[in-house]
Scaffold this motif. Sequence first.
Motif, mmCIF file in Angstrom:
data_model
loop_
_atom_site.group_PDB
_atom_site.id
_atom_site.type_symbol
_atom_site.label_atom_id
_atom_site.label_comp_id
_atom_site.label_asym_id
_atom_site.label_seq_id
_atom_site.Cartn_x
_atom_site.Cartn_y
_atom_site.Cartn_z
ATOM 1 N N SER A 172 31.650 20.718 -20.106
ATOM 2 C CA SER A 172 31.384 22.148 -20.244
ATOM 3 C C SER A 172 29.888 22.378 -20.387
ATOM 4 C CB SER A 172 32.117 22.724 -21.463
ATOM 5 O OG SER A 172 31.700 22.055 -22.636
ATOM 6 N N ARG A 208 31.179 26.006 -14.335
ATOM 7 C CA ARG A 208 31.150 24.730 -13.630
ATOM 8 C C ARG A 208 31.154 24.901 -12.110
ATOM 9 N NH1 ARG A 208 36.044 22.320 -17.024
ATOM 10 N NH2 ARG A 208 36.508 24.523 -17.068
ATOM 11 N N TRP A 245 24.911 17.353 -11.547
ATOM 12 C CA TRP A 245 25.037 17.920 -12.888
ATOM 13 C C TRP A 245 24.471 16.950 -13.907
ATOM 14 C CZ3 TRP A 245 27.734 15.997 -17.107
ATOM 15 C CH2 TRP A 245 28.612 14.927 -16.857
#
Lengths: 119, 114
Positions: free
Chosen positions: B29, B72, B93
């Motif tokens: 997250s 996301r 990421w």
Amino acid sequence: AQTVTQSQPEMSVQEAETVTLSCTYDTSESDYYLFWYKQPPSRQMILVIRQEAYKQQNATENRFSVNFQKAAKSFSLKISDSQLGDAAMYFCAYRRRRNSGGSNYKLTFGKGTLLTVNP
Amino acid sequence: SQTIHQWPATLVQPVGSPLSLECTVEGTSNPNLYWYRQAAGRGLQLLFYSVGIGQISSEVPQNLSASRPQDRQFILSSKKLLLSDSGFYLCAWGQESSYNSPLHFGNGTRLTVT
């Protein structure tokens, strides 16, 4: 601005032998992180090894190790017992430590070294 | 475990057509998200990064834009493609909470503008 230089566009090594890939960087920061990524023909970027600048001990991951020379701003990658599967483009990358209260970090990459492994 | 999905894998588009590349991350997250471009024979150039929903930072002036409509999800777009937009695009990421966390990359999109 930080820059990362890989002075060897291409390198080759015989299978089972050792090769060293060079990387230098320029920064005014004292606390940062360095990485080596591997990009095989599939073009997926795979992390090989990482080094924290405040650690004097060189990082090792199985056949991969680094020679981190902070004063010289050098971060070379040594691959021992080279295997055919090691053939890939290798990228050196730099990242500064997160700013206090900051919320981002970015990797700065060198232009890469294409490693060929000869059977 | 965390995974990153990027699609399409390959795209051929004519000059002047729109573009939409999508990237989603699972298993984490509030990641930091990045779009990189890799031109032939060159290294990776950071195009955009995002530290949260709706927060986009651009690294280089260009014909492209990015959006982050969900935590996301990261989208790279263009209203009208140029020949110079051809290249290999990588989404990545990273986790802010881990100082030495590396970036994790998707499998990339090879874009050819004709």
